[in-house]
Design a protein around this motif. Sequence first.
Motif, PDB file in Angstrom:
ATOM      1  N   GLY A 107       0.833  -1.195   0.000  1.00 48.11           N
ATOM      2  CA  GLY A 107       0.000   0.000   0.000  1.00 48.11           C
ATOM      3  C   GLY A 107       0.863   1.238   0.000  1.00 48.11           C
ATOM      4  N   VAL A 108       0.216   2.396  -0.037  1.00 41.47           N
ATOM      5  CA  VAL A 108       0.904   3.678   0.084  1.00 41.47           C
ATOM      6  C   VAL A 108       0.106   4.535   1.056  1.00 41.47           C
ATOM      7  N   ALA A 109       0.789   5.029   2.073  1.00 42.60           N
ATOM      8  CA  ALA A 109       0.175   5.922   3.050  1.00 42.60           C
ATOM      9  C   ALA A 109       0.633   7.347   2.758  1.00 42.60           C
ATOM     10  N   VAL A 110      -0.311   8.281   2.845  1.00 42.46           N
ATOM     11  CA  VAL A 110      -0.035   9.701   2.648  1.00 42.46           C
ATOM     12  C   VAL A 110      -0.270  10.378   3.997  1.00 42.46           C
ATOM     13  N   ARG A 111       0.814  10.813   4.622  1.00 43.23           N
ATOM     14  CA  ARG A 111       0.734  11.473   5.920  1.00 43.23           C
ATOM     15  C   ARG A 111       0.932  12.965   5.705  1.00 43.23           C
ATOM     16  N   TYR A 112       0.102  13.765   6.381  1.00 46.49           N
ATOM     17  CA  TYR A 112       0.223  15.218   6.189  1.00 46.49           C
ATOM     18  C   TYR A 112      -0.249  15.948   7.436  1.00 46.49           C
ATOM     19  N   ASP A 113       0.129  17.215   7.506  1.00 44.58           N
ATOM     20  CA  ASP A 113      -0.228  18.068   8.635  1.00 44.58           C
ATOM     21  C   ASP A 113      -1.558  18.751   8.328  1.00 44.58           C
ATOM     22  N   SER A 114      -2.609  18.335   9.010  1.00 45.06           N
ATOM     23  CA  SER A 114      -3.949  18.870   8.728  1.00 45.06           C
ATOM     24  C   SER A 114      -4.175  20.264   9.301  1.00 45.06           C
ATOM     25  N   THR A 115      -3.195  20.797  10.029  1.00 43.97           N
ATOM     26  CA  THR A 115      -3.362  22.174  10.501  1.00 43.97           C
ATOM     27  C   THR A 115      -3.107  23.171   9.375  1.00 43.97           C
ATOM     28  N   LYS A 124     -11.983   9.741  -7.606  1.00 43.86           N
ATOM     29  CA  LYS A 124     -12.163   8.330  -7.955  1.00 43.86           C
ATOM     30  C   LYS A 124     -12.621   8.251  -9.404  1.00 43.86           C
ATOM     31  N   GLN A 125     -11.777   7.661 -10.257  1.00 41.22           N
ATOM     32  CA  GLN A 125     -12.109   7.512 -11.675  1.00 41.22           C
ATOM     33  C   GLN A 125     -11.870   6.056 -12.058  1.00 41.22           C
ATOM     34  N   MET A 126     -12.964   5.331 -12.255  1.00 41.53           N
ATOM     35  CA  MET A 126     -12.907   3.896 -12.541  1.00 41.53           C
ATOM     36  C   MET A 126     -13.104   3.601 -14.029  1.00 41.53           C
ATOM     37  N   GLY A 127     -12.741   4.531 -14.900  1.00 40.15           N
ATOM     38  CA  GLY A 127     -12.950   4.372 -16.336  1.00 40.15           C
ATOM     39  C   GLY A 127     -11.836   3.607 -17.020  1.00 40.15           C
ATOM     40  N   PHE A 128     -12.128   3.105 -18.227  1.00 36.34           N
ATOM     41  CA  PHE A 128     -11.099   2.508 -19.068  1.00 36.34           C
ATOM     42  C   PHE A 128     -10.118   3.595 -19.480  1.00 36.34           C
ATOM     43  N   GLY A 129      -8.838   3.346 -19.324  1.00 31.21           N
ATOM     44  CA  GLY A 129      -7.826   4.324 -19.701  1.00 31.21           C
ATOM     45  C   GLY A 129      -7.664   5.455 -18.695  1.00 31.21           C
ATOM     46  N   ASP A 130      -8.579   5.585 -17.781  1.00 28.46           N
ATOM     47  CA  ASP A 130      -8.526   6.610 -16.734  1.00 28.46           C
ATOM     48  C   ASP A 130      -8.812   5.952 -15.394  1.00 28.46           C
ATOM     49  N   TYR A 131      -8.149   4.866 -15.113  1.00 32.53           N
ATOM     50  CA  TYR A 131      -8.385   4.084 -13.901  1.00 32.53           C
ATOM     51  C   TYR A 131      -7.443   4.586 -12.823  1.00 32.53           C
ATOM     52  N   VAL A 132      -7.952   5.430 -11.928  1.00 36.65           N
ATOM     53  CA  VAL A 132      -7.057   6.111 -11.006  1.00 36.65           C
ATOM     54  C   VAL A 132      -7.791   6.532  -9.734  1.00 36.65           C
ATOM     55  N   LEU A 133      -7.037   6.568  -8.648  1.00 37.19           N
ATOM     56  CA  LEU A 133      -7.496   7.145  -7.380  1.00 37.19           C
ATOM     57  C   LEU A 133      -6.560   8.289  -7.051  1.00 37.19           C
ATOM     58  N   GLY A 134      -7.124   9.474  -6.869  1.00 34.07           N
ATOM     59  CA  GLY A 134      -6.355  10.614  -6.411  1.00 34.07           C
ATOM     60  C   GLY A 134      -6.612  10.828  -4.927  1.00 34.07           C
ATOM     61  N   ILE A 135      -5.549  10.855  -4.136  1.00 34.90           N
ATOM     62  CA  ILE A 135      -5.606  11.230  -2.720  1.00 34.90           C
ATOM     63  C   ILE A 135      -4.934  12.586  -2.653  1.00 34.90           C
ATOM     64  N   GLU A 136      -5.701  13.634  -2.303  1.00 38.58           N
ATOM     65  CA  GLU A 136      -5.262  15.004  -2.545  1.00 38.58           C
ATOM     66  C   GLU A 136      -5.375  15.899  -1.306  1.00 38.58           C
ATOM     67  N   PRO A 137      -4.363  15.895  -0.442  1.00 34.44           N
ATOM     68  CA  PRO A 137      -4.373  16.867   0.649  1.00 34.44           C
ATOM     69  C   PRO A 137      -4.175  18.271   0.085  1.00 34.44           C
ATOM     70  N   GLY A 138      -4.841  19.249   0.678  1.00 32.60           N
ATOM     71  CA  GLY A 138      -4.676  20.629   0.224  1.00 32.60           C
ATOM     72  C   GLY A 138      -5.109  21.617   1.298  1.00 32.60           C
ATOM     73  N   GLU A 162       4.430  33.746   5.254  1.00 27.79           N
ATOM     74  CA  GLU A 162       4.795  32.458   4.678  1.00 27.79           C
ATOM     75  C   GLU A 162       4.051  31.356   5.406  1.00 27.79           C
ATOM     76  N   VAL A 163       3.910  30.240   4.721  1.00 30.53           N
ATOM     77  CA  VAL A 163       3.288  29.057   5.311  1.00 30.53           C
ATOM     78  C   VAL A 163       4.089  27.843   4.842  1.00 30.53           C
ATOM     79  N   THR A 164       4.193  26.847   5.717  1.00 30.94           N
ATOM     80  CA  THR A 164       4.929  25.632   5.388  1.00 30.94           C
ATOM     81  C   THR A 164       3.970  24.449   5.378  1.00 30.94           C
ATOM     82  N   TYR A 165       4.068  23.657   4.328  1.00 32.67           N
ATOM     83  CA  TYR A 165       3.252  22.443   4.156  1.00 32.67           C
ATOM     84  C   TYR A 165       4.186  21.240   4.233  1.00 32.67           C
ATOM     85  N   ARG A 166       3.716  20.204   4.956  1.00 34.02           N
ATOM     86  CA  ARG A 166       4.509  18.976   5.103  1.00 34.02           C
ATOM     87  C   ARG A 166       3.644  17.768   4.784  1.00 34.02           C
ATOM     88  N   LEU A 167       4.197  16.884   3.979  1.00 31.61           N
ATOM     89  CA  LEU A 167       3.550  15.600   3.752  1.00 31.61           C
ATOM     90  C   LEU A 167       4.602  14.546   3.454  1.00 31.61           C
TER      91      LEU A 167
END
Length: 174
Positions: A107-115, A124-138, A162-167
């Motif tokens: 698997g792949v875990a995406v850890r990030y600072d939610s503050t 979630k795109q379950m199409g032919f040729g576009d079979y992908v899951l996006g996990i998108e912190p922002g 300034e702001v700092t983002y960590r993942l």
Amino acid sequence: QRTLEFDGGGAEIRITDTVRNFGGQPAPLMVLYHLNFGFPLLSPDSIMTSPAAEIVPRDAIAETGLGQWNIFTPPQPGFAEQVYWHHVPPGAGEVEAAISNPALGVGVAVRYDSTTLTGLTEWKQMGFGDYVLGIEPGNCYPVGRALAREQGALTELGPGEEVTYRLALRVTAS
């Protein structure tokens, strides 16, 4: 300013981004880390986990799949993307969303600072040729500046601020 950190022989990549406003006016700031996962990690054997207290479908199409937001089908012709807003409780701090495939044992875990990365979007795109899951912190949900401003959700960085983002992305055994 971006810093990438890797441990020799390790299974994790850490990303630290610092954004500064060098201008003399407030500037809108929308940051979204669009992390895409596909086959073979993504398959009908895969499961997504989320730190969310509430999961909200973006639209009527996503509403139809809300009960299966965390499981996946084989590629389907004509699949319309489903997008979910994962609301993480305020003050949760460091959290983790993940995709795992027990059949592959990985698997792949995406850890990030939610503050600072206060929103989590699932694409979630379950199409032919576009079979992908996006996990998108922002620091936002991808609705565009105009709507975010209208909703009072548009972050602005003041002059000199300034702001700092960590993942981090970590390969896991599942």
